[in-house]
Design an enzyme around this catalytic site. Structure first.
Site, PDB file in Angstrom:
ATOM      1  N   TYR A 154     -13.530  -4.058  -1.645  1.00 47.59           N
ATOM      2  CA  TYR A 154     -14.665  -3.516  -2.405  1.00 47.59           C
ATOM      3  C   TYR A 154     -15.773  -4.549  -2.599  1.00 47.59           C
ATOM      4  O   TYR A 154     -16.929  -4.292  -2.305  1.00 47.59           O
ATOM      5  CB  TYR A 154     -14.221  -2.941  -3.766  1.00 47.59           C
ATOM      6  CG  TYR A 154     -15.341  -2.205  -4.479  1.00 47.59           C
ATOM      7  CD1 TYR A 154     -15.699  -0.922  -4.080  1.00 47.59           C
ATOM      8  CD2 TYR A 154     -16.053  -2.794  -5.515  1.00 47.59           C
ATOM      9  CE1 TYR A 154     -16.738  -0.238  -4.699  1.00 47.59           C
ATOM     10  CE2 TYR A 154     -17.105  -2.122  -6.140  1.00 47.59           C
ATOM     11  CZ  TYR A 154     -17.437  -0.845  -5.724  1.00 47.59           C
ATOM     12  OH  TYR A 154     -18.476  -0.184  -6.330  1.00 47.59           O
ATOM     13  N   TYR A 166      -2.711 -10.520   4.724  1.00 49.86           N
ATOM     14  CA  TYR A 166      -2.625  -9.129   5.180  1.00 49.86           C
ATOM     15  C   TYR A 166      -4.024  -8.687   5.538  1.00 49.86           C
ATOM     16  O   TYR A 166      -4.867  -8.479   4.657  1.00 49.86           O
ATOM     17  CB  TYR A 166      -2.015  -8.265   4.075  1.00 49.86           C
ATOM     18  CG  TYR A 166      -1.933  -6.776   4.370  1.00 49.86           C
ATOM     19  CD1 TYR A 166      -2.122  -6.259   5.652  1.00 49.86           C
ATOM     20  CD2 TYR A 166      -1.656  -5.880   3.350  1.00 49.86           C
ATOM     21  CE1 TYR A 166      -2.050  -4.907   5.908  1.00 49.86           C
ATOM     22  CE2 TYR A 166      -1.575  -4.508   3.586  1.00 49.86           C
ATOM     23  CZ  TYR A 166      -1.764  -4.033   4.861  1.00 49.86           C
ATOM     24  OH  TYR A 166      -1.686  -2.680   5.104  1.00 49.86           O
ATOM     25  N   LYS A 225       0.229 -10.393   8.258  1.00 55.49           N
ATOM     26  CA  LYS A 225       0.444  -9.008   8.655  1.00 55.49           C
ATOM     27  C   LYS A 225      -0.882  -8.532   9.213  1.00 55.49           C
ATOM     28  O   LYS A 225      -1.863  -8.409   8.470  1.00 55.49           O
ATOM     29  CB  LYS A 225       0.875  -8.151   7.469  1.00 55.49           C
ATOM     30  CG  LYS A 225       0.979  -6.664   7.804  1.00 55.49           C
ATOM     31  CD  LYS A 225       1.272  -5.820   6.570  1.00 55.49           C
ATOM     32  CE  LYS A 225       1.271  -4.331   6.924  1.00 55.49           C
ATOM     33  NZ  LYS A 225       1.494  -3.461   5.732  1.00 55.49           N
ATOM     34  N   ILE A 274       5.798  -4.962   9.685  1.00 59.74           N
ATOM     35  CA  ILE A 274       5.875  -4.388   8.344  1.00 59.74           C
ATOM     36  C   ILE A 274       5.509  -2.924   8.519  1.00 59.74           C
ATOM     37  O   ILE A 274       4.368  -2.581   8.811  1.00 59.74           O
ATOM     38  CB  ILE A 274       4.961  -5.124   7.352  1.00 59.74           C
ATOM     39  CG1 ILE A 274       5.501  -6.550   7.135  1.00 59.74           C
ATOM     40  CG2 ILE A 274       4.900  -4.373   6.024  1.00 59.74           C
ATOM     41  CD1 ILE A 274       4.663  -7.407   6.213  1.00 59.74           C
ATOM     42  N   THR A 319       0.826  -1.204   0.000  1.00 60.95           N
ATOM     43  CA  THR A 319       0.000   0.000   0.000  1.00 60.95           C
ATOM     44  C   THR A 319       0.862   1.258   0.000  1.00 60.95           C
ATOM     45  O   THR A 319       0.621   2.195  -0.773  1.00 60.95           O
ATOM     46  CB  THR A 319      -0.919   0.012   1.237  1.00 60.95           C
ATOM     47  OG1 THR A 319      -1.665  -1.194   1.278  1.00 60.95           O
ATOM     48  CG2 THR A 319      -1.864   1.196   1.202  1.00 60.95           C
ATOM     49  N   THR A 320       1.882   1.278   0.865  1.00 63.74           N
ATOM     50  CA  THR A 320       2.757   2.442   0.967  1.00 63.74           C
ATOM     51  C   THR A 320       3.558   2.654  -0.309  1.00 63.74           C
ATOM     52  O   THR A 320       3.997   3.767  -0.592  1.00 63.74           O
ATOM     53  CB  THR A 320       3.690   2.291   2.183  1.00 63.74           C
ATOM     54  OG1 THR A 320       2.902   1.961   3.331  1.00 63.74           O
ATOM     55  CG2 THR A 320       4.456   3.554   2.477  1.00 63.74           C
ATOM     56  N   ARG A 362      -8.922  -0.558   5.394  1.00 60.73           N
ATOM     57  CA  ARG A 362      -8.791  -0.296   3.967  1.00 60.73           C
ATOM     58  C   ARG A 362      -9.677  -1.216   3.117  1.00 60.73           C
ATOM     59  O   ARG A 362     -10.210  -0.795   2.103  1.00 60.73           O
ATOM     60  CB  ARG A 362      -7.328  -0.448   3.527  1.00 60.73           C
ATOM     61  CG  ARG A 362      -6.425   0.672   4.008  1.00 60.73           C
ATOM     62  CD  ARG A 362      -5.048   0.573   3.373  1.00 60.73           C
ATOM     63  NE  ARG A 362      -4.170   1.648   3.803  1.00 60.73           N
ATOM     64  CZ  ARG A 362      -4.081   2.832   3.217  1.00 60.73           C
ATOM     65  NH1 ARG A 362      -4.842   3.106   2.164  1.00 60.73           N
ATOM     66  NH2 ARG A 362      -3.239   3.753   3.663  1.00 60.73           N
TER      67      ARG A 362
END
Length: 292
Positions: free
Chosen positions: A106, A132, A161, A203, A43-44, A137
């Site tokens: 989504y 994850y 994660k 992470i 994501t980052t 999100r």
């Protein structure tokens, strides 16, 4: 294999294109500073703005620069199971050591849909798979019972994660998934508590900017040196918070321009640069940590 301080690497852009030279220098700096592993295109790393070809060019550059000195984990998540399967196959092709995947976002599948998604991924992946879980999100939570079912049925799913912020899940996952299941925090601010409860690492967003301090923090936790870990937590905490005072990774890219003068601050839309208040918070946090 997956432990300690693992930055979720930002992706540098210059003139809208991936700046491979800066990225390779960045990876080299991370390793020299004691980082234990690398996540490429999470994501980052603004993975959602990268094409398939760009995504795996970034992962390939990370793998090539790391040269096996630390493990490289490729972000491969998608809300389309077929795309996720294609991603994990490509990650293996370019030499990643493991893959990291969110549950479908989504679409909001139920727990059976989440299980079936990771069933397809596990069956397609030649690499270890890390779940994850980041409901803030994805709006989808991999419940503990589902994680236990996945891990029981697919041995190549080796860890998680966990960015739920629910520290009790460390114990719950150990009970459901077994003592060898690798648990990695997805939140810098609560990583100390996560490690004390049995976590293996973090992470990290902050490790982009403060790799040595984050590696020292993780080494202290892993060595049971809790007083030193608490000292480093207090040193880093303002930075953990400042890097989320605006939409990420705007603040972390700004912070990198303060500690690495060659680092470009550009982001791809819809992400935009950190605002003035966020920049002030980052400046103060960097000073508090002794980084400027």
């Amino acid at each position: 294999m997956f432990r300690g301080s693992i930055p979720a690497l930002v992706t540098p852009f210059r003139d809208e294109a991936f700046d491979e030279g800066v990225y390779r220098d960045f990876v080299e700096w991370q390793i020299a500073e004691g980082t234990h592993g690398l996540v490429s295109c999470g994501t980052t790393g603004e993975a959602s703005t990268l094409s398939f070809e760009e995504h795996f060019a970034v992962v390939a550059a990370c793998v090539d620069q790391a040269k096996g000195r630390v493990p490289v984990i490729a972000g491969c998540g998608s809300n389309d199971t077929r795309v996720a399967v294609a991603n994990v196959k490509k990650a293996a092709e370019v030499g990643a050591d493991a893959v990291l995947l969110v549950p479908p976002y989504y679409n909001r599948p139920n727990q059976e849909g989440i299980y079936r998604h990771f069933e397809a991924v596990a069956q397609a992946s030649a690499l270890p798979v890390l779940l994850y879980n980041v409901p803030a999100r994805t709006v989808t939570d991999i419940q503990v019972e589902t994680a236990g079912r996945i891990v029981k049925d697919f041995p190549n799913i080796v860890g998680i994660k966990d960015a739920t912020g629910m520290l009790g899940r460390v114990t719950a996952h150990r009970a459901a998934c077994g003592p060898d299941f690798i648990q990695i925090s997805g939140n810098d601010d609560t990583a100390l508590g996560f490690m004390a409860m049995g976590g293996a690492g973090c992470i990290s967003v902050t490790a982009n900017v403060a790799p040595r301090l984050c590696a020292d923090f993780q080494n202290a936790c892993l060595g049971g040196e809790w007083a030193e870990a608490l000292r480093l937590q207090d040193l880093l905490y303002p930075l953990h918070m400042a890097l989320f005072t605006d939409a990420s990774p705007g603040p972390v890219k700004y912070a990198l321009t303060r500690v690495r003068k060659d680092f470009p601050s550009a982001l791809r839309l819809p992400m935009t640069s950190a605002g003035e208040a966020s920049r002030r918070a980052v400046d103060a946090a960097l000073a508090h940590a002794g980084l400027t």
